[in-house]
Design a protein around this motif. Structure first.
Motif, mmCIF file in Angstrom:
data_model
loop_
_atom_site.group_PDB
_atom_site.id
_atom_site.type_symbol
_atom_site.label_atom_id
_atom_site.label_comp_id
_atom_site.label_asym_id
_atom_site.label_seq_id
_atom_site.Cartn_x
_atom_site.Cartn_y
_atom_site.Cartn_z
ATOM 1 N N HIS A 137 0.834 -1.209 0.000
ATOM 2 C CA HIS A 137 0.000 0.000 0.000
ATOM 3 C C HIS A 137 0.863 1.251 0.000
ATOM 4 O O HIS A 137 2.031 1.208 0.405
ATOM 5 C CB HIS A 137 -0.929 -0.006 1.228
ATOM 6 C CG HIS A 137 -0.194 0.046 2.545
ATOM 7 N ND1 HIS A 137 0.081 1.226 3.194
ATOM 8 C CD2 HIS A 137 0.349 -0.927 3.311
ATOM 9 C CE1 HIS A 137 0.751 0.963 4.302
ATOM 10 N NE2 HIS A 137 0.927 -0.335 4.406
ATOM 11 N N SER A 140 0.537 6.612 4.089
ATOM 12 C CA SER A 140 -0.042 7.908 4.424
ATOM 13 C C SER A 140 0.247 8.174 5.905
ATOM 14 O O SER A 140 0.889 7.358 6.558
ATOM 15 C CB SER A 140 -1.547 7.888 4.159
ATOM 16 O OG SER A 140 -2.143 6.907 4.986
ATOM 17 N N GLY A 146 -2.922 3.462 4.218
ATOM 18 C CA GLY A 146 -2.885 4.152 2.926
ATOM 19 C C GLY A 146 -3.511 3.312 1.825
ATOM 20 O O GLY A 146 -3.798 2.122 2.012
ATOM 21 N N PRO A 147 -3.723 3.910 0.650
ATOM 22 C CA PRO A 147 -4.373 3.221 -0.472
ATOM 23 C C PRO A 147 -3.683 1.903 -0.856
ATOM 24 O O PRO A 147 -2.467 1.840 -0.987
ATOM 25 C CB PRO A 147 -4.265 4.243 -1.609
ATOM 26 C CG PRO A 147 -4.179 5.560 -0.930
ATOM 27 C CD PRO A 147 -3.425 5.323 0.333
ATOM 28 N N ARG A 194 -8.866 7.275 -2.246
ATOM 29 C CA ARG A 194 -8.069 6.244 -1.589
ATOM 30 C C ARG A 194 -7.987 4.967 -2.433
ATOM 31 O O ARG A 194 -7.578 3.910 -1.955
ATOM 32 C CB ARG A 194 -8.524 5.967 -0.161
ATOM 33 C CG ARG A 194 -9.877 5.380 0.071
ATOM 34 C CD ARG A 194 -9.882 4.639 1.417
ATOM 35 N NE ARG A 194 -8.978 3.509 1.398
ATOM 36 C CZ ARG A 194 -7.867 3.406 2.144
ATOM 37 N NH1 ARG A 194 -7.511 4.338 2.981
ATOM 38 N NH2 ARG A 194 -7.107 2.329 2.039
#
Ligand code: GRF
Length: 200
Positions: A137, A140, A146-147, A194
Motif C-alpha cells: 500500500h 499515508s 494508505g491506499p 483512496r
C-alpha cells in the motif's frame, strides 16, 4: 527503458529486499538501501549486490523528525523516485511523508485493513481467520491505512503455526512487492482518492 531510482528501507533480515533485487525489475534501479539498525543481514545483502547502504541509527537522534531529516539528507543525492519500506520498523512523521508524497510504499503481512500494526500473522492465527495474506500500500500519515496497491491471499489451515503461516505469507510478499514496484516505475498506478487504479 528509463529507470526510476528506488530507495529500499530495511531494519532486519531483508528477505524482501532480496526478492526485489532478484526480480531484476527493468524499470527500477535500486539506488540505495537505508537501514536504521546496525549489523542486520539486510546490509550484507545490499553490499553483496554492490548497492550503497546508508545506515542511520534512530538511537543517535533525540526525535523522530531529526532522524528523518538525516535520512532525507543522506538520500538527497540519489534522485529517488520511489521509497520502498521492506520491513522498516519505524513509523514516519508527516515531515518525511510530505517529502515523498504518494511515492512511499510498504509491504504489510496481512490483508489490510485487518490486523494492522505488529505481529499481524500471530494476530490472524489467534483470531481464527480462514484466510490472511499480505498487502502493498501507499504510505499515508495513518499507520497501515494508505491506499491499497496489491494484495495476495493465503489460506489458513488448522495445522498452521505462526512459523508455517509466516512462511506462506512471505512467499506471497516476495511476489507482490516486486510487482508493485514494477507497476509504479512503469507509471501504471494512478491514485483516485483512496483507490489505486492499475492500468495494463
Ligand atoms: C515482512 O514480513 C514485512 O511484511 C514486514 O516486515 C517483514 C520484513 O521481513 N513489514 P524481511 O526483512 O524482508 O525479511
Amino acid at each position: 527503458m528509463s529507470k526510476t531510482n528506488v530507495a529500499v528501507f530495511v531494519s532486519g533480515s531483508g528477505t524482501n529486499l532480496q526478492a526485489v533485487i532478484d526480480s531484476g525489475i527493468e524499470s527500477a534501479n535500486i539506488a540505495v538501501v537505508v537501514c536504521d539498525t546496525p549489523g542486520v543481514m539486510a546490509i550484507e545483502r545490499a553490499k553483496k549486490h554492490g548497492i550503497p547502504v546508508e545506515l542511520v541509527n534512530s538511537r543517535d537522534f533525540r526525535s523522530r523528525e531529526e532522524f528523518e531529516r538525516q535520512i532525507v539528507a543522506k538520500i538527497d543525492g540519489y534522485d529517488i523516485g520511489l521509497v520502498v519500506l521492506a520491513g522498516f520498523m519505524r513509523i514516519f512523521t508527516p515531515y518525511f511523508i510530505g517529502c515523498f508524497r504518494d511515492r512511499i510504499i510498504n509491504i504489510h503481512p496481512s490483508l489490510l485493513p485487518s490486523f494492522p500494526g505488529t505481529n499481524s500473522v500471530r494476530q490472524a492465527l489467534d483470531y481464527g481467520v480462514k484466510q490472511t495474506g499480505c498487502t502493498v500500500h501507499f504510505v499515508s500519515e495513518e499507520v497501515d491505512a494508505g491506499p491499497v496497491i496489491l494484495q495476495a491471499v493465503v489460506p489458513v489451515t488448522g495445522e498452521d503455526t505462526e512459523e508455517t503461516l509466516l512462511e506462506k505469507v512471505h512467499a506471497q510478499e516476495y511476489r507482490i512487492l516486486p510487482e508493485a514496484i514494477r507497476l509504479f516505475c512503469e507509471g501504471k498506478l494512478t491514485l483516485s482518492g483512496r483507490k489505486v487504479l492499475i492500468s495494463s
